[in-house]
Design a protein around this motif. Sequence first.
Motif, PDB file in Angstrom:
ATOM      1  N   LYS A   1      41.813  37.750  16.631  1.00 15.85           N
ATOM      2  CA  LYS A   1      42.714  36.511  17.234  1.00 15.85           C
ATOM      3  C   LYS A   1      41.623  35.520  17.744  1.00 15.85           C
ATOM      4  CE  LYS A   1      46.712  39.121  18.071  1.00 15.85           C
ATOM      5  NZ  LYS A   1      47.808  39.659  18.848  1.00 15.85           N
ATOM      6  N   ASN A   2      40.529  35.887  17.912  1.00 16.40           N
ATOM      7  CA  ASN A   2      39.550  34.716  18.564  1.00 16.40           C
ATOM      8  C   ASN A   2      40.215  34.514  19.981  1.00 16.40           C
ATOM      9  OD1 ASN A   2      37.660  34.732  16.384  1.00 16.40           O
ATOM     10  ND2 ASN A   2      39.017  33.276  15.281  1.00 16.40           N
ATOM     11  N   THR A   3      40.519  35.423  20.631  1.00 18.93           N
ATOM     12  CA  THR A   3      40.887  35.051  22.020  1.00 18.93           C
ATOM     13  C   THR A   3      40.509  36.247  23.011  1.00 18.93           C
ATOM     14  OG1 THR A   3      43.314  34.308  20.944  1.00 18.93           O
ATOM     15  CG2 THR A   3      43.286  35.106  23.307  1.00 18.93           C
ATOM     16  N   VAL A   4      40.109  35.730  24.261  1.00 18.23           N
ATOM     17  CA  VAL A   4      39.757  36.410  25.208  1.00 18.23           C
ATOM     18  C   VAL A   4      40.669  36.268  26.194  1.00 18.23           C
ATOM     19  CG1 VAL A   4      37.861  36.165  27.185  1.00 18.23           C
ATOM     20  CG2 VAL A   4      37.157  35.718  24.767  1.00 18.23           C
ATOM     21  N   TYR A   5      40.984  37.415  27.111  1.00 16.55           N
ATOM     22  CA  TYR A   5      42.094  37.429  28.092  1.00 16.55           C
ATOM     23  C   TYR A   5      41.188  37.706  29.457  1.00 16.55           C
ATOM     24  CZ  TYR A   5      44.726  38.011  23.911  1.00 16.55           C
ATOM     25  OH  TYR A   5      45.213  38.048  22.803  1.00 16.55           O
ATOM     26  N   LEU A   6      42.027  37.428  30.587  1.00 10.89           N
ATOM     27  CA  LEU A   6      41.761  37.758  31.876  1.00 10.89           C
ATOM     28  C   LEU A   6      43.075  38.261  32.466  1.00 10.89           C
ATOM     29  CD1 LEU A   6      39.768  37.758  34.049  1.00 10.89           C
ATOM     30  CD2 LEU A   6      40.546  35.571  34.858  1.00 10.89           C
ATOM     31  N   GLN A   7      43.215  39.593  32.665  1.00 11.69           N
ATOM     32  CA  GLN A   7      44.350  39.942  33.398  1.00 11.69           C
ATOM     33  C   GLN A   7      44.070  40.218  35.013  1.00 11.69           C
ATOM     34  OE1 GLN A   7      47.254  41.509  31.836  1.00 11.69           O
ATOM     35  NE2 GLN A   7      47.781  41.610  34.040  1.00 11.69           N
ATOM     36  N   MET A   8      45.022  39.442  35.567  1.00  8.67           N
ATOM     37  CA  MET A   8      44.773  39.407  37.062  1.00  8.67           C
ATOM     38  C   MET A   8      46.020  40.126  37.749  1.00  8.67           C
ATOM     39  SD  MET A   8      43.610  35.450  37.199  1.00  8.67           S
ATOM     40  CE  MET A   8      45.052  34.754  36.729  1.00  8.67           C
ATOM     41  N   ASN A   9      45.575  41.063  38.403  1.00 11.69           N
ATOM     42  CA  ASN A   9      46.492  42.003  39.116  1.00 11.69           C
ATOM     43  C   ASN A   9      46.392  41.673  40.501  1.00 11.69           C
ATOM     44  OD1 ASN A   9      47.527  42.950  36.619  1.00 11.69           O
ATOM     45  ND2 ASN A   9      45.858  44.556  36.761  1.00 11.69           N
ATOM     46  N   SER A  10      47.139  42.220  41.533  1.00 13.06           N
ATOM     47  CA  SER A  10      47.165  42.075  42.814  1.00 13.06           C
ATOM     48  C   SER A  10      46.862  40.941  43.392  1.00 13.06           C
ATOM     49  CB  SER A  10      46.243  43.067  43.377  1.00 13.06           C
ATOM     50  OG  SER A  10      46.832  44.540  42.944  1.00 13.06           O
ATOM     51  N   LEU A  11      47.459  39.554  42.656  1.00 13.84           N
ATOM     52  CA  LEU A  11      46.861  38.393  43.169  1.00 13.84           C
ATOM     53  C   LEU A  11      47.076  38.258  44.620  1.00 13.84           C
ATOM     54  CD1 LEU A  11      48.080  36.610  39.978  1.00 13.84           C
ATOM     55  CD2 LEU A  11      45.769  36.555  40.965  1.00 13.84           C
ATOM     56  N   LYS A  12      46.087  37.277  45.220  1.00 11.36           N
ATOM     57  CA  LYS A  12      46.163  36.997  46.327  1.00 11.36           C
ATOM     58  C   LYS A  12      46.160  35.537  46.577  1.00 11.36           C
ATOM     59  CE  LYS A  12      42.974  40.614  47.671  1.00 11.36           C
ATOM     60  NZ  LYS A  12      41.568  41.108  48.160  1.00 11.36           N
ATOM     61  N   PRO A  13      46.736  34.581  47.844  1.00 10.63           N
ATOM     62  CA  PRO A  13      46.731  33.062  47.772  1.00 10.63           C
ATOM     63  C   PRO A  13      45.191  32.618  47.426  1.00 10.63           C
ATOM     64  CG  PRO A  13      48.268  34.389  49.376  1.00 10.63           C
ATOM     65  CD  PRO A  13      47.403  35.336  48.781  1.00 10.63           C
ATOM     66  N   GLU A  14      44.222  33.306  48.196  1.00  6.92           N
ATOM     67  CA  GLU A  14      42.637  32.920  47.690  1.00  6.92           C
ATOM     68  C   GLU A  14      42.471  33.117  46.329  1.00  6.92           C
ATOM     69  OE1 GLU A  14      43.978  35.352  49.885  1.00  6.92           O
ATOM     70  OE2 GLU A  14      42.364  36.797  50.110  1.00  6.92           O
ATOM     71  N   ASP A  15      43.198  33.628  45.360  1.00  8.97           N
ATOM     72  CA  ASP A  15      42.964  33.365  43.744  1.00  8.97           C
ATOM     73  C   ASP A  15      43.447  32.125  43.420  1.00  8.97           C
ATOM     74  OD1 ASP A  15      43.872  36.773  43.724  1.00  8.97           O
ATOM     75  OD2 ASP A  15      41.959  35.965  43.885  1.00  8.97           O
ATOM     76  N   SER A  16      44.041  31.317  44.155  1.00 13.37           N
ATOM     77  CA  SER A  16      44.847  30.016  43.726  1.00 13.37           C
ATOM     78  C   SER A  16      43.786  29.214  43.167  1.00 13.37           C
ATOM     79  CB  SER A  16      45.568  29.221  44.766  1.00 13.37           C
ATOM     80  OG  SER A  16      46.776  30.412  44.938  1.00 13.37           O
ATOM     81  N   ALA A  17      43.414  28.710  41.966  1.00 12.08           N
ATOM     82  CA  ALA A  17      42.576  27.695  41.524  1.00 12.08           C
ATOM     83  C   ALA A  17      42.855  27.285  40.114  1.00 12.08           C
ATOM     84  CB  ALA A  17      41.149  28.416  41.586  1.00 12.08           C
ATOM     85  N   MET A  18      42.035  26.357  39.589  1.00  8.19           N
ATOM     86  CA  MET A  18      42.152  26.079  38.170  1.00  8.19           C
ATOM     87  C   MET A  18      41.210  27.189  37.562  1.00  8.19           C
ATOM     88  SD  MET A  18      43.518  24.070  35.943  1.00  8.19           S
ATOM     89  CE  MET A  18      43.873  22.079  36.687  1.00  8.19           C
ATOM     90  N   TYR A  19      41.749  27.670  36.486  1.00  2.55           N
ATOM     91  CA  TYR A  19      40.681  28.808  35.889  1.00  2.55           C
ATOM     92  C   TYR A  19      40.498  28.208  34.447  1.00  2.55           C
ATOM     93  CZ  TYR A  19      41.734  32.459  39.397  1.00  2.55           C
ATOM     94  OH  TYR A  19      41.888  33.275  40.170  1.00  2.55           O
ATOM     95  N   TYR A  20      39.050  28.408  34.389  1.00  2.38           N
ATOM     96  CA  TYR A  20      38.559  27.879  32.987  1.00  2.38           C
ATOM     97  C   TYR A  20      37.934  28.965  32.242  1.00  2.38           C
ATOM     98  CZ  TYR A  20      38.678  23.413  35.524  1.00  2.38           C
ATOM     99  OH  TYR A  20      39.168  22.383  36.014  1.00  2.38           O
TER     100      TYR A  20
END
Length: 125
Positions: free
Chosen positions: A76-95
């Motif tokens: 599928k020519n796709t890369v994934y980022l699975q993010m678990n147990s998210l914290k407020p400090e993970d807030s950001a623009m992701y690239y």
Amino acid sequence: QEQLMESGGGSVQAGGSLRLSCAVSGYTDSRYCMGWFRQAPGKEREGVVAIYADGSSTVPADSVKGRFTVSRDNAKNTVYLQMNSLKPEDSAMYYCGATWAPSCWELSARYVKTWGQGTQVTVSS
């Protein structure tokens, strides 16, 4: 044409999960890895984790170890980022960013050849 396009961002409460996707075009060989980076307001862009064409990955940033997992679906020519147990400090623009493979392990924004437009992740407490 080399192009990356992220999706999947959003707002979530602390402890929740999100899966980001990066649609990749123009990168079909092993010379490049695909890295995930993030940038919060007033902070430098930091590397999170990267994945090579063969599916192996770099060591993740300490701040996300044990919580974030990178994967890819080459069909599928796709890369994934699975993010678990998210914290407020993970807030950001992701690239996502295409990086010359020998430099991937550094997770440094300065080695990125092509950037996506980013997707916003907001984690509330």
